[in-house]
Design a protein around this motif. Structure first.
Motif, PDB file in Angstrom:
ATOM      1  N   MET A   1      30.029  43.553  43.604  1.00 55.53           N
ATOM      2  CA  MET A   1      29.749  43.887  42.214  1.00 55.53           C
ATOM      3  C   MET A   1      30.127  42.691  41.352  1.00 55.53           C
ATOM      4  SD  MET A   1      31.467  47.007  40.177  1.00 55.53           S
ATOM      5  CE  MET A   1      31.817  46.965  38.442  1.00 55.53           C
ATOM      6  N   HIS A   2      29.196  42.270  40.499  1.00 52.37           N
ATOM      7  CA  HIS A   2      29.475  41.110  39.666  1.00 52.37           C
ATOM      8  C   HIS A   2      30.186  41.546  38.391  1.00 52.37           C
ATOM      9  CE1 HIS A   2      29.162  37.284  37.715  1.00 52.37           C
ATOM     10  NE2 HIS A   2      28.613  37.870  36.670  1.00 52.37           N
ATOM     11  N   TRP A   3      31.416  41.140  38.236  1.00 55.44           N
ATOM     12  CA  TRP A   3      32.172  41.469  37.032  1.00 55.44           C
ATOM     13  C   TRP A   3      33.181  40.354  36.802  1.00 55.44           C
ATOM     14  CZ3 TRP A   3      31.342  44.342  33.031  1.00 55.44           C
ATOM     15  CH2 TRP A   3      32.384  44.650  32.151  1.00 55.44           C
ATOM     16  N   PRO A   4      33.083  39.657  35.656  1.00 57.09           N
ATOM     17  CA  PRO A   4      33.907  38.469  35.451  1.00 57.09           C
ATOM     18  C   PRO A   4      35.395  38.778  35.381  1.00 57.09           C
ATOM     19  CG  PRO A   4      32.674  39.038  33.471  1.00 57.09           C
ATOM     20  CD  PRO A   4      32.190  39.942  34.542  1.00 57.09           C
ATOM     21  N   GLY A   5      36.200  37.813  35.830  1.00 52.63           N
ATOM     22  CA  GLY A   5      37.640  38.001  35.827  1.00 52.63           C
ATOM     23  C   GLY A   5      38.298  37.498  34.556  1.00 52.63           C
ATOM     24  N   THR A   6      37.698  36.453  33.952  1.00 50.02           N
ATOM     25  CA  THR A   6      38.307  35.862  32.754  1.00 50.02           C
ATOM     26  C   THR A   6      37.854  36.598  31.512  1.00 50.02           C
ATOM     27  OG1 THR A   6      38.037  33.780  33.905  1.00 50.02           O
ATOM     28  CG2 THR A   6      38.754  33.663  31.613  1.00 50.02           C
ATOM     29  N   PRO A   7      38.778  37.095  30.704  1.00 49.78           N
ATOM     30  CA  PRO A   7      38.376  37.761  29.462  1.00 49.78           C
ATOM     31  C   PRO A   7      37.569  36.812  28.578  1.00 49.78           C
ATOM     32  CG  PRO A   7      40.697  38.149  29.914  1.00 49.78           C
ATOM     33  CD  PRO A   7      40.240  37.128  30.897  1.00 49.78           C
ATOM     34  N   VAL A   8      36.560  37.359  27.928  1.00 45.35           N
ATOM     35  CA  VAL A   8      35.642  36.539  27.143  1.00 45.35           C
ATOM     36  C   VAL A   8      36.394  35.798  26.032  1.00 45.35           C
ATOM     37  CG1 VAL A   8      34.942  38.346  25.501  1.00 45.35           C
ATOM     38  CG2 VAL A   8      33.342  36.560  26.105  1.00 45.35           C
ATOM     39  N   GLU A   9      37.503  36.365  25.549  1.00 44.72           N
ATOM     40  CA  GLU A   9      38.286  35.733  24.482  1.00 44.72           C
ATOM     41  C   GLU A   9      38.855  34.387  24.929  1.00 44.72           C
ATOM     42  OE1 GLU A   9      38.586  38.940  25.461  1.00 44.72           O
ATOM     43  OE2 GLU A   9      39.354  40.235  23.863  1.00 44.72           O
TER      44      GLU A   9
ATOM     45  N   GLY B   1      33.858  48.205  49.382  1.00 41.73           N
ATOM     46  CA  GLY B   1      33.212  46.903  49.406  1.00 41.73           C
ATOM     47  C   GLY B   1      32.648  46.492  48.056  1.00 41.73           C
ATOM     48  N   LEU B   2      33.056  47.192  47.002  1.00 37.97           N
ATOM     49  CA  LEU B   2      32.587  46.855  45.651  1.00 37.97           C
ATOM     50  C   LEU B   2      33.290  45.618  45.131  1.00 37.97           C
ATOM     51  CD1 LEU B   2      32.542  50.068  43.436  1.00 37.97           C
ATOM     52  CD2 LEU B   2      30.682  48.459  43.697  1.00 37.97           C
ATOM     53  N   THR B   3      34.586  45.526  45.388  1.00 45.13           N
ATOM     54  CA  THR B   3      35.392  44.413  44.888  1.00 45.13           C
ATOM     55  C   THR B   3      36.198  43.832  46.039  1.00 45.13           C
ATOM     56  OG1 THR B   3      37.196  45.913  44.344  1.00 45.13           O
ATOM     57  CG2 THR B   3      35.653  45.435  42.581  1.00 45.13           C
ATOM     58  N   ARG B   4      36.685  42.588  45.851  1.00 44.64           N
ATOM     59  CA  ARG B   4      37.455  41.952  46.908  1.00 44.64           C
ATOM     60  C   ARG B   4      38.944  42.063  46.709  1.00 44.64           C
ATOM     61  NH1 ARG B   4      34.706  36.976  49.176  1.00 44.64           N
ATOM     62  NH2 ARG B   4      32.500  37.355  48.769  1.00 44.64           N
ATOM     63  N   GLU B   5      39.354  42.222  45.433  1.00 35.22           N
ATOM     64  CA  GLU B   5      40.799  42.294  45.199  1.00 35.22           C
ATOM     65  C   GLU B   5      41.112  43.365  44.174  1.00 35.22           C
ATOM     66  OE1 GLU B   5      39.686  38.501  44.352  1.00 35.22           O
ATOM     67  OE2 GLU B   5      38.513  39.807  43.065  1.00 35.22           O
ATOM     68  N   ARG B   6      42.399  43.625  44.019  1.00 34.62           N
ATOM     69  CA  ARG B   6      42.821  44.567  42.983  1.00 34.62           C
ATOM     70  C   ARG B   6      42.589  43.934  41.632  1.00 34.62           C
ATOM     71  NH1 ARG B   6      48.823  46.216  43.607  1.00 34.62           N
ATOM     72  NH2 ARG B   6      48.414  47.279  41.659  1.00 34.62           N
ATOM     73  N   TRP B   7      42.081  44.727  40.707  1.00 38.78           N
ATOM     74  CA  TRP B   7      41.860  44.193  39.366  1.00 38.78           C
ATOM     75  C   TRP B   7      43.091  44.390  38.506  1.00 38.78           C
ATOM     76  CZ3 TRP B   7      36.414  46.027  37.283  1.00 38.78           C
ATOM     77  CH2 TRP B   7      35.423  45.451  38.083  1.00 38.78           C
ATOM     78  N   PRO B   8      43.493  43.351  37.766  1.00 36.40           N
ATOM     79  CA  PRO B   8      44.485  43.602  36.712  1.00 36.40           C
ATOM     80  C   PRO B   8      43.770  44.255  35.524  1.00 36.40           C
ATOM     81  CG  PRO B   8      43.877  41.280  36.764  1.00 36.40           C
ATOM     82  CD  PRO B   8      43.106  41.950  37.868  1.00 36.40           C
ATOM     83  N   TRP B   9      44.512  44.857  34.605  1.00 41.47           N
ATOM     84  CA  TRP B   9      43.881  45.474  33.438  1.00 41.47           C
ATOM     85  C   TRP B   9      43.010  44.470  32.689  1.00 41.47           C
ATOM     86  CZ3 TRP B   9      43.024  50.283  32.712  1.00 41.47           C
ATOM     87  CH2 TRP B   9      43.956  51.278  33.024  1.00 41.47           C
ATOM     88  N   SER B  10      43.465  43.194  32.641  1.00 40.13           N
ATOM     89  CA  SER B  10      42.703  42.204  31.863  1.00 40.13           C
ATOM     90  C   SER B  10      41.284  42.066  32.403  1.00 40.13           C
ATOM     91  CB  SER B  10      43.415  40.852  31.891  1.00 40.13           C
ATOM     92  OG  SER B  10      43.505  40.394  33.221  1.00 40.13           O
ATOM     93  N   ARG B  11      41.117  42.302  33.699  1.00 38.21           N
ATOM     94  CA  ARG B  11      39.778  42.202  34.260  1.00 38.21           C
ATOM     95  C   ARG B  11      38.932  43.421  33.908  1.00 38.21           C
ATOM     96  NH1 ARG B  11      37.788  40.052  40.143  1.00 38.21           N
ATOM     97  NH2 ARG B  11      35.587  40.147  39.593  1.00 38.21           N
ATOM     98  N   VAL B  12      39.570  44.586  33.886  1.00 36.02           N
ATOM     99  CA  VAL B  12      38.835  45.803  33.506  1.00 36.02           C
ATOM    100  C   VAL B  12      38.227  45.622  32.114  1.00 36.02           C
ATOM    101  CG1 VAL B  12      39.072  48.275  33.006  1.00 36.02           C
ATOM    102  CG2 VAL B  12      40.331  47.269  34.916  1.00 36.02           C
TER     103      VAL B  12
END
Ligand SMILES: [Zn+2]
Length: 386
Positions: free
Chosen positions: A1-9, A334-345
């Motif tokens: 699943m494509h979802w960026p890790g770096t907050p846009v800010e 298999g959606l994601t490779r690692e645990r997401w921190p809240w900042s990624r959500v």
């Protein structure tokens, strides 16, 4: 699943990929090639040099902030602590005291986080069509809005192996159990609520969405506790062909500590993933505890928090606490490779106009699910911050 890790800010070289304005034809663009021009910068006390842009089609101007979950927020730093507080068992007022803000700020942000969670889960479901090859466990979580005279169940659909929360759907129903004459009189005086079909309607909607989410032709096994509504909901030609219902009914149990019967053991084994989710909900959300003075006022707001909790359960929280290498339910699928921190959500704002969302979820997103006890039921109908 494509979802960026770096907050846009945090992106200094950010370039918009579509127009954030709802009415613009470029709003729904999915391919590269969005034409925009740079339109200066602005600064606030909390943010410095935020680039502005102008859409070359509708000529509207907007900034990088239009793509952040913290759009228009004067206290963007509160977003993550509020999310963590909500799923950490704190009530709104307690969070406000800890963070030094007004309780209404927490309530407003809770709604914003809930809306984001609804869209994130809707977006995720589209990616799941080919991935999910497990059976599903379904049950209703029992709670109430404002008073115990207004109980409702929340249909929860969980993956039997991944423990991923696939779906949530409210089922308002009448009060059950013993009532004193005074309680019965009071309940009778209360204005009627929209029921949306109760258990049957809610189950049917969940089954239909499950049918639409998965590949045509596959057979889906749903494990339930034998509730009458589950079998009735399945009795629709398009559902009967796809969904097989396995029932493990609730059985009477002996006094605490007595050994479980074989039927009880089987039931617990098969419904474990959904029982566990319900325990986590009762443990993690202040208003779902037993014997608490915290309580949810409105079904709509309660559902928003449920969606936030589902996203936390799926992407942030480990499947099993105490096991250092236990991943999240999303990793198991298999959606994601690692645990997401809240900042990624919360790394990107999601737009309802760009995310296909089931009708009931859209209804909740727009806060159209009203509670008759309140004179004012503010809908979510902002023009730009929608
Ligand atoms: Zn535009």
């Amino acid at each position: 699943m494509h979802w960026p890790g770096t907050p846009v800010e945090h992106l200094s070289g950010f370039q918009p990929a579509f127009c954030p304005r709802r009415g613009c034809p470029e709003h729904v663009r999915l391919t590269p090639g969005f034409r925009f021009e740079r339109h200066g910068f602005y600064s606030t006390r909390r943010r410095w040099r935020i680039p502005r842009f102008r859409c070359r089609v509708c000529r509207a101007s907007f900034s990088r902030q239009s793509f952040a979950v913290s759009y228009y927020s004067k206290r963007p730093e509160l977003l993550i602590p509020i999310a963590a507080g909500l799923v950490g068992g704190s009530a709104h007022r307690q969070i406000a005291r800890t963070l030094g803000c007004a309780p209404s700020t927490v309530t407003r942000n809770a709604a914003r986080l809930g809306r984001h969670a609804i869209l994130l889960l809707a977006m995720t479901r589209r990616e799941l069509a080919g991935l999910s090859n497990e059976s599903f466990v379904f049950d209703h979580f029992e709670t109430f809005e404002f008073t115990q005279d207004y109980p409702f169940g929340v249909g929860t659909l969980v993956g039997s192996k991944s423990w991923f929360v696939y779906d949530l759907d409210p089922a308002p129903h009448g009060r059950t159990g013993h009532m004193s004459p005074a309680q019965r009189h009071r309940a009778g005086q209360r204005p009627r609520r929209q029921a949306a079909g109760g258990y049957l309607g809610s189950t049917r909607r969940v089954f239909q969405r499950l049918r639409d989410m998965t590949l045509p032709g596959t057979t889906l096994t749903v494990i339930g506790d034998g509730h009458k509504a589950y079998d009735r909901a399945r009795r629709d030609p398009s559902l009967e062909r796809r969904i097989v219902l396995a029932s493990y009914p609730n059985v009477p149990r002996g006094p605490k500590g007595s050994p479980r019967s074989e039927a009880a053991r089987l039931r617990d084994e098969h419904l474990f993933p959904v029982d566990l989710l319900h325990k986590i909900l009762r443990h993690s959300l202040a208003h779902h505890r037993r014997e608490t003075i915290a309580f949810g006022r409105r079904l709509n707001a309660i559902m928003e928090q449920m969606f936030l909790t589902a996203v936390w359960r799926n992407f942030v929280k480990k499947r099993t606490e105490g096991k250092s290498r236990s991943g999240t339910p999303a990793m198991r699928l298999g959606l994601t490779r690692e645990r997401w921190p809240w900042s990624r959500v919360f790394s990107r704002r999601l737009f309802p106009g760009r995310t296909a969302t089931p009708p009931t979820w859209t209804h909740l997103y727009r806060r159209l699910w009203t509670s008759p006890l309140f004179e004012r039921n503010a809908k979510h109908e902002l023009k730009l911050a929608f």
